[in-house]
Design a protein around this motif. Structure first.
Motif, PDB file in Angstrom:
ATOM      1  N   VAL A  55    -100.113  11.962  30.660  1.00 46.65           N
ATOM      2  CA  VAL A  55    -100.742  12.255  31.950  1.00 46.65           C
ATOM      3  C   VAL A  55    -101.745  13.398  31.795  1.00 46.65           C
ATOM      4  O   VAL A  55    -102.868  13.334  32.316  1.00 46.65           O
ATOM      5  CB  VAL A  55     -99.675  12.613  33.001  1.00 46.65           C
ATOM      6  N   ARG A  63    -104.858  12.147  30.095  1.00 47.64           N
ATOM      7  CA  ARG A  63    -105.678  11.306  30.976  1.00 47.64           C
ATOM      8  C   ARG A  63    -106.424  12.168  31.997  1.00 47.64           C
ATOM      9  O   ARG A  63    -107.622  11.951  32.258  1.00 47.64           O
ATOM     10  CB  ARG A  63    -104.780  10.285  31.679  1.00 47.64           C
ATOM     11  N   LEU A 116    -100.703   6.835  38.007  1.00 48.58           N
ATOM     12  CA  LEU A 116    -100.664   7.814  36.922  1.00 48.58           C
ATOM     13  C   LEU A 116     -99.484   8.766  37.064  1.00 48.58           C
ATOM     14  O   LEU A 116     -98.894   9.193  36.069  1.00 48.58           O
ATOM     15  CB  LEU A 116    -101.978   8.612  36.892  1.00 48.58           C
TER      16      LEU A 116
END
Length: 993
Positions: A677, A680, A790
């Motif tokens: 995470v 990203r 996400l």
């Protein structure tokens, strides 16, 4: 005209009954004034300035608490940023030497600053105080040290000398440290009675929470101090023997070539061939031309594969160290500078942080101890500026400073400059206006003395009660002079009108109080109410300003009610003006009668016009932005703003945000899914938010270490995968690998990204603007991302996320500003409505008094929206100033109108009489106040410049609204009641003709 009836005087008598017994005793009044002035002068010495973002926010504010907690846990994020521009490049030997010297000196400041304080407590030389400071710092870190025994320690000269010598700072330059230690110990023994005072100096806290003792600097991040990770050969002998067999002679130049190949991550024959083709680059790395040529000639594709295999098998270690170690050298060798360049460019972590894209700019970040107080930051900044001047003052290198410390310091300087410059200007403007309005020195001196005394008393009061002066508070002297003088004007004006009629001074003063006292009192109280409403604002700077200015206005009101009558009774007002202040009423009154007559005949036109203004203002209001951005306080050509722009243009940005991910379990911050995470977000945030200059996290540390363990191969700059592991390849094994890689970095290097128990991970975001709207948008972006797919895994695992940092504080302050503005305007309007309604005993007149004001406030906010002027701490007080001052005009109009109706006039006659009698006074009053506030256009601060124009416009428009909208609405109301004939009016309390 109908026969006039005697007005009621009950309240007026009670008011002059309160004032006159005191005003008659001139010397008593002067004695009280002298005592209050003397006390205020002392309070003035206690006055302090506060302007940083921490001061603006309440102590219990959660965003502020989160920020302070994060600073303690993950280190300072708002230190002193020193950026450099090097036209010849940042890898020049001379430039690096200067950066290294500055870095070393900055790291010494904890000792030097303490030594500076110690010299004030005991008579020591500079070297002696440095030695004592270093010893005291070592004692502070010794758990066995008992402060109560310090006096006995000082009495033992031999033990003291030994301690001083053992912990002498390494940068101390003396021929005989032991002799210096003995001499220092002897002085301390003679001052053993001062042991408690000496120890108290060393134990002074420097942070907001009282946890840091005599510590200003945490660490320094810069080209010569920052660490990286890379592989290096432990034993090159097998490689040298292999190459010797191919006819390549061993040499230091060949060893440097092999080191370069390893650090560059050469992993295949093509990359090796490309490396050897860059002969000049390898020579700059330290390789010899002969070694490059010999190896290039000896290699075949098969030999290249063999060499690469041998390099992978050769004994190596992972080195985590400074990227360049000058080791006291005056100037670094060319090869060292080249290695620094390669190491910086091989890790994207440093791009925008330590190097600009063109390699001509870099920065030095002096990370302070967490949550330093304003005083501690200023002490540190003074020393840092001295160091910068010493190392870079006489050079061609550009130096650019940024950070909250720099901004706060510059604001403080501008504030002092503004107060010193603006106060004389506004006094001169008001004095000129008073002279030409009242035609006499008394008309100048009496009101000005009132406001100057009340300004001094107000500032003294602030010093006594601990209310600091903020950037908004810079307006306070200007505002008090511009507004407070109006109260005295009424008394002097009426005194000039009534004297020489066979009445004594005392009788004239009594009548002045009877006639104008209640109006002055109501005007003063509504002004106090308008500013006092800021007392409930969550922005501390606005709250303190509101309370201070409310006290100042109240003091001006009281001084006008007591000192000016006392002066008039004692000295009068000099010679009667050749042209009385009201002489122009006849000539000027015609204009106001014509305006009034038009409003009375076309009331719906007037109402329609103001309705159209409201509609247009609503469009502008929809465009109004709220902005907390300290950079916007300064003109574009200000040095501070130019420095900030340079850093934002060439480097990653000057404002930080932190997204904190708390897993609640040990090693939870290295959960592969959480790291995914973070990775990203680090990609998406800058891609979708162009103001973001850089996003980094513990992911970058793990990637770099993974690359280093794979021979610095750029292809392995990624998170390790299960297939990369040797042995077990499950999730637990992968987590163990992450823990191992992170632990290879020092605690200081990883502190900003992960806590020691690895329960909390931090995503660090650098932003190229201090705009609160940008910080708010980034915060919302992160929240939206994590609310989607996400963040699903994080929600399932109970990971708590919060965004903090200085950018988050700007966002929170912006939110507080909006809520506070709405509350302040609403509450001040309600208070004024109630006060006027009670004083005039008519709710209708209370509503009429605030209508012109309401229209003007909405118009002002709409105009701000159209012109792109943001609502900020400076312009936020516009509405409250308008309520407190602007309502006076409609009060004066309605008060005179009611008097006329009481005397038997019908509506039309009363309105025209009011326009003729009060119109000019209202306009003169508005112009005077507007002129006073226009002085703020000379301010160094952009928001105060805007404030001056906005308030001046507000005063003029409110006065015009009082002279047009109020009579128009009164006409409409009278028509609905049936006619323009006199209507029954409730008695007006405390007002006489």
């Amino acid at each position: 005209m109908a026969k006039q009836t005697p007005p009621r005087k009950v309240s007026a008598l009670s008011l002059h009954g309160l004032v006159m017994p005191v005003a008659r005793r001139f010397w008593l009044v002067m004695a009280i004034i002298a005592l209050v002035t003397a006390a205020s002068a002392y309070g003035l010495s206690l006055l302090v300035t506060e302007n940083d973002l921490m001061y603006m926010m309440p102590e219990q504010n959660q965003a502020k608490i989160d920020f302070l907690d994060a600073e303690e846990d993950f280190g300072d994020s708002v230190g002193i940023v020193v950026a450099f521009g090097a036209p010849g490049g940042i890898y020049q030997g001379d430039f690096l030497r200067r950066v290294e010297d500055l870095s070393r000196q900055a790291l010494q400041l904890n000792t030097r600053l303490l030594a500076q304080k110690l010299r004030a407590a005991v008579a020591l030389s500079e070297d002696q105080s440095l030695m004592l400071a270093a010893w005291l710092q070592s004692l502070a870190s010794d758990p066995s040290f008992e402060p109560a025994d310090f006096g006995q320690m000082l009495a033992d000269q031999d033990a003291t000398a030994e301690g001083l010598s053992d912990f002498a700072p390494p940068f101390l330059r003396v021929d005989d440290p032991e002799e210096l230690a003995r001499a220092t110990a002897e002085i301390l023994a003679r001052n053993a009675g001062k042991a408690a005072a000496i120890l108290a100096v060393a134990q002074q806290t420097t942070d907001r929470r009282g946890k840091e003792k005599s510590r200003w600097v945490d660490r320094v991040v810069g080209l010569t101090q920052t660490e990286s990770a890379w592989p290096e050969f432990v034993d090159r002998q097998p490689l040298l023997e292999l190459l010797a067999g191919w006819g390549v002679a061993s040499s230091p130049g060949l060893a440097a070539l092999l080191d370069s190949a390893l650090e560059r991550g050469v992993s295949d024959p093509a990359a090796l061939a490309a490396l050897l083709a860059d002969k000049d680059g390898l020579v700059r790395d330290g390789a010899s031309p002969e070694a490059v040529e010999a190896l290039a000639a000896a290699l075949s594709p098969e030999r290249a594969q063999a060499l690469l295999a041998a390099m992978r098998q050769a004994p190596k270690q992972i080195r985590v160290a400074k990227m360049i170690d000058l080791d006291g050298k005056a100037t670094p060798e060319a090869a060292q500078s080249r290695r620094l360049e390669l190491r910086l460019k091989s890790w994207s972590f440093f791009k925008g942080a330590l190097r600009a894209a063109d390699d001509k700019s870099t920065l030095l970040l002096i990370q302070t101890a967490p949550n330093l107080t304003k005083e501690s930051r200023e002490e540190l900044l003074v020393m840092v500026k001295q160091l910068i001047e010493r190392d870079f003052g006489e050079t061609d290198y550009g130096v650019y400073l940024a950070g909250e410390s720099i901004v706060d310091h510059q604001i403080s300087q501008y504030m002092a400059s503004d107060i010193a410059r603006l106060l004389p200007i506004v006094v001169a403007v008001v004095a000129i206006f008073l002279y030409f309005s009242l035609r006499g020195l008394a008309g100048v001196i009496y009101p000005l003395a009132t406001v100057l005394l009340s300004t001094l008393w107000c500032l003294g009061f602030m010093g006594f009660v601990g209310l600091p002066v903020s950037i908004v508070g810079t307006v306070l002297p200007v505002l008090l002079v511009a507004v407070g003088s109006a109260y005295g004007i009424h008394f002097v004006h009426y005194f000039n009108m009534m004297r020489n009629n066979g009445l004594s001074r005392e009788e004239v003063v009594r009548r002045a109080i009877d006639t104008t006292g209640l109006g002055v009192l109501i005007a003063g109280l509504t002004t106090v109410a308008g500013f006092g409403s800021l007392g409930a604002n969550d922005i501390i700077a606005l709250r303190d300003f509101g309370l201070a200015i409310a006290v100042g206005v109240a003091l001006a009101l009281l001084t006008s009610l007591y000192m000016i009558p006392a002066l008039l009774i004692k000295f009068g007002a000099g010679k009667k003006p050749a042209r009385p202040a009201d002489a122009g009423n006849e000539g000027g009154g015609g204009l106001f009668i014509r305006l009034s007559d038009f409003c009375l005949r076309r009331p719906w036109w007037i109402a329609g016009f103001f309705a159209a203004v409201l509609l247009a203002s609503g469009v502008g209001l929809s465009r109004l932005t709220v902005e907390m951005n300290n950079m916007n306080f300064f003109e574009p050509d200000a040095k501070l703003r130019q420095d900030n722009d340079f850093i934002n243009q060439h480097l990653a940005g000057t404002v930080g945000l932190r997204a904190v991910f708390d897993t609640g379990r040990d090693n939870g911050a290295l959960d592969p899914e959480l790291l995914g995470v973070l990775e990203r977000l680090a990609q998406d945030i800058p891609a979708d938010n162009p103001e973001v200059g850089k996003v980094i996290s513990v992911v970058d540390l793990i990637k770099k270490m993974n690359q280093a363990f794979h021979y610095n191969d750029p292809a392995h700059y990624r998170l390790p995968r299960p297939e990369d592991l040797e042995g077990a390849r499950d999730a637990q094994a992968l987590l163990g690998q992450y823990v191992f890689f992170v632990d290879k970095f020092s605690q200081a290097d990883r502190r900003a990204f992960i806590d020691p128990q690895k329960r909390v991970a931090v995503l660090s975001i650098q932003v190229k603007t201090a705009s609160s709207s940008v910080s708010s948008r980034i915060n919302s972006y992160i929240a939206e991302k994590l609310a989607g797919p996400l963040g699903e895994t994080l929600r399932q695992k109970g990971v708590k996320v919060r965004v903090t940092g200085i950018g988050a504080l700007y966002k929170e302050a912006s939110d507080l500003l909006i809520r506070g503005q709405m509350w302040s305007v609403a509450s001040s309007m309600a208070i004024v409505l109630v006060l006027v309604a009670l004083a005039m005993r008519s709710m209708g007149h209370g509503l009429l008094s605030i209508l012109p004001l309401s229209v003007t406030i909405i118009f002002n906010f709409g105009l701000m929206g159209f012109l792109g002027i943001a609502l900020d701490p400076g312009t936020a007080i516009t509405a409250c100033v308008a309520v407190g001052i602007g309502v006076d005009y409609s009060i004066h109009y309605l008060n005179r109108y009611r008097l006329c109706r009481q005397q038997g006039m019908d509506h039309f006659a009363a309105a025209n009489e009011t326009a003729q009698g009060s119109g000019k006074a209202i306009v003169i009053n508005a112009v005077a106040v507007a002129a006073g506030f226009l002085v703020l256009t000379f301010s160094s601060f952009v928001p105060l410049f805007n404030l001056g124009i906005l308030i001046a416009l507000t005063m003029i428009l409110t006065a015009l609204g009082s002279l047009t909208l109020v009579p128009a609405l009164l006409t409409i109301a009278n028509r609905k009641r049936g006619s323009g004939r006199p209507a029954a009016e409730p008695a007006t309390k405390g007002v006489t003709a």
